[in-house]
Design a protein around this motif. Structure first.
Motif, PDB file in Angstrom:
ATOM      1  N   GLY A 347      -5.298   5.259   0.602  1.00  0.00           N
ATOM      2  CA  GLY A 347      -4.317   4.839   1.598  1.00  0.00           C
ATOM      3  C   GLY A 347      -4.895   4.750   2.992  1.00  0.00           C
ATOM      4  N   ASP A 388       1.792   6.888 -13.372  1.00  0.00           N
ATOM      5  CA  ASP A 388       2.962   7.618 -12.870  1.00  0.00           C
ATOM      6  C   ASP A 388       2.608   8.800 -11.965  1.00  0.00           C
ATOM      7  OD1 ASP A 388       4.717   5.944 -14.202  1.00  0.00           O
ATOM      8  OD2 ASP A 388       4.674   7.151 -16.043  1.00  0.00           O
ATOM      9  N   PRO A 390       1.541  10.849  -8.674  1.00  0.00           N
ATOM     10  CA  PRO A 390       1.686  10.560  -7.230  1.00  0.00           C
ATOM     11  C   PRO A 390       0.398  10.080  -6.565  1.00  0.00           C
ATOM     12  CG  PRO A 390       2.798  12.607  -7.783  1.00  0.00           C
ATOM     13  CD  PRO A 390       2.059  12.179  -9.019  1.00  0.00           C
ATOM     14  N   LYS A 393       0.556   6.394  -7.519  1.00  0.00           N
ATOM     15  CA  LYS A 393       1.753   5.675  -7.078  1.00  0.00           C
ATOM     16  C   LYS A 393       1.913   5.665  -5.569  1.00  0.00           C
ATOM     17  CE  LYS A 393       5.622   6.393  -9.137  1.00  0.00           C
ATOM     18  NZ  LYS A 393       6.777   7.108  -9.746  1.00  0.00           N
ATOM     19  N   ASP A 394       1.564   6.779  -4.907  1.00  0.00           N
ATOM     20  CA  ASP A 394       1.868   6.900  -3.472  1.00  0.00           C
ATOM     21  C   ASP A 394       0.782   7.690  -2.738  1.00  0.00           C
ATOM     22  OD1 ASP A 394       3.039   6.902  -1.006  1.00  0.00           O
ATOM     23  OD2 ASP A 394       4.966   7.715  -1.655  1.00  0.00           O
ATOM     24  N   GLU A 396      -0.121   7.512   0.249  1.00  0.00           N
ATOM     25  CA  GLU A 396       0.308   7.924   1.591  1.00  0.00           C
ATOM     26  C   GLU A 396       1.029   9.265   1.543  1.00  0.00           C
ATOM     27  OE1 GLU A 396      -0.637   6.465   4.216  1.00  0.00           O
ATOM     28  OE2 GLU A 396      -1.438   4.632   3.336  1.00  0.00           O
ATOM     29  N   ALA A 397       1.904   9.444   0.545  1.00  0.00           N
ATOM     30  CA  ALA A 397       2.654  10.705   0.425  1.00  0.00           C
ATOM     31  C   ALA A 397       1.713  11.857   0.076  1.00  0.00           C
ATOM     32  CB  ALA A 397       3.747  10.559  -0.630  1.00  0.00           C
TER      33      ALA A 397
END
Length: 436
Positions: A347, A388, A390, A393-394, A396-397
């Motif tokens: 990210g 699936d 994190p 998938k994400d 940034e989070a």
């Protein structure tokens, strides 16, 4: 018998006693009148504390006067101000002498004590008439990370010591002989004197001036507004090339030999040995040679001999690698050479680091840059965790959770399987840039 009146100090029109709580260091006054009951005379007041914690990156102490070291099992510097300076009380600072104070592991802290007089200070066993700089080479520089070596030690030390033209002695805390040996050419250029292992030094060395700690401008960079003679990273790269006996004013190797019709530009591929490795090395090498480059490999495990390595890098037109310390070897490239940085999954945190740590310094050194950001499918994290998770998938989070999670997934657990079909346009662009 006539009693002698108590000693007082007059600051401007105010009389204060010797035991007053007035702190001259917090005033803008530089002179005071001393009245000892017999005669009046002026003394200088310290204009500011000798140690400064205010910079968010670095702790710094600057001293001029009678400075005495007590390194062995004590790690203490005693500072006795000049005789005409009034010091109302003794003061003491605990200093992290590593240039980035955020790093505290593998660091030995140093105590700086400002005394009122020579009482309490050890007797000098070695007298020096040149300044000294006390610094640390612990922290992330200690394992041999070349990026941290330049960012945290070599660049700040260069800025502090180079104006002294070798007339400075270096005292090293958290000493590592491997670091000294690896960077000996630079260190020998910066000081004409013996380098002291401060933590093990049993001598009491006395100096007229000393800096404890180093000012760190920014990551792998120099702020010309804060540097002597508005020094910058371009000039620093030329300095490094000169130190390693590389030609300073010369075109990239491909241009020097462009009269040879079969000459190919040389591309050095950095092969990391632990984290963020290329998983399809042979496929990448084949793509490099197929697209018109002569391949040169650099294994970071063999990077300790910088004299030898610098000459190999100098012979190359392109330095290519995954985001990491090996790209620091760009300091040995020639002006207008090219750096290709492969940016792993991670990210905006990873993208910002790639730009700030490597792209920006390269551009300031007058090198050209291309970066290639991988897709999720090119990251080994997808095979390990699946769509699936994190981290997939994400990013940034996950990055927002803190440095520990960022390190775990994107720095320590991730390797790259480069999609060479998707990557080939980068090689085409690189070849076009070199021909300009």
């Amino acid at each position: 018998m006539q009693m002698q009146k108590p000693s007082t100090h007059r600051i401007d029109k105010t009389i204060i006693t010797r035991n007053s709580n007035v702190d001259p260091e917090k005033t803008s006054i530089t002179k005071a009148t001393f009245d000892d009951g017999i005669e009046n005379y002026e003394v200088a007041l310290p204009s500011k504390p000798i140690c400064d914690y205010s910079d968010w990156r670095s702790d710094i102490c600057n001293m001029t006067g009678d400075i005495r070291t007590n390194g062995y099992n004590n790690s203490t510097i005693f500072f006795i101000p000049p005789a005409d300076t009034y010091v109302p009380k003794e003061q003491q600072w605990s200093i992290n002498p590593y240039s980035q104070k955020m790093y505290t592991y593998l660091i030995n802290y140093v105590t700086v004590k400002q005394l009122r007089g020579p009482q309490g200070a050890s007797t000098c066993t070695v007298n020096m008439n040149v300044p000294a700089i006390l610094l640390s080479i612990g922290g992330p520089s200690a394992p041999g990370n070349i990026w941290h070596a330049f960012t945290d030690v070599l660049i700040p030390l260069f800025l502090a010591s180079k104006p002294l033209r070798g007339e400075v002695q270096l005292l090293i805390s958290s000493y590592h002989q491997d670091f000294i040996d690896k960077h000996s050419l630079i260190l020998k250029d910066l000081t004409r004197y013996e380098i002291i292992n401060f933590d093990q030094d049993e001598e009491v060395r006395c100096y007229p001036q000393m800096m404890v700690g180093l000012l760190n401008h920014r990551d792998f960079g120099i702020d010309p507004d804060r540097a002597f003679d508005r020094f910058n990273m371009f000039r620093f790269r030329l300095y490094i090339r000169n130190t390693y006996s590389l030609p300073v004013d010369v075109d990239i190797p491909y241009k020097v030999h462009d009269s040879l019709t079969d000459k190919k530009p040389r591309l050095m591929l950095i092969l990391r040995s632990s984290t963020r490795k290329f998983l399809n090395q042979e496929e990448i090498e084949e793509a490099i040679t197929k697209n018109g480059f002569e391949l040169v490999q650099m294994d970071l495990k063999n990077g300790d001999n910088l004299t030898k390595l610098s000459k190999i890098v100098d012979s190359c037109d392109v330095l290519m690698g995954i985001h990491g310390a090996g790209l620091t070897n760009m300091v040995f490239l020639r002006t207008n050479a090219l750096m290709i940085q492969v940016i792993p999954l991670g990210g905006s945190h990873m993208n910002n680091g790639a730009h700030g740590y490597y792209d920006l310094p390269a551009q300031e050194m007058k090198l050209r840059t291309i970066h290639y950001t991988i897709t999720v499918e090119e990251s080994s994290l997808l095979d390990k965790y699946g769509w699936d998770h994190p981290a997939i998938k994400d990013p940034e989070a996950v990055s927002a959770r803190g440095w520990q999670d960022r390190q775990k997934y994107y720095w320590f657990e991730q390797d790259v399987r480069l999609n060479v079909t998707r990557f080939e346009p980068v090689l085409t662009k690189a070849l076009e840039l070199l021909k300009e």
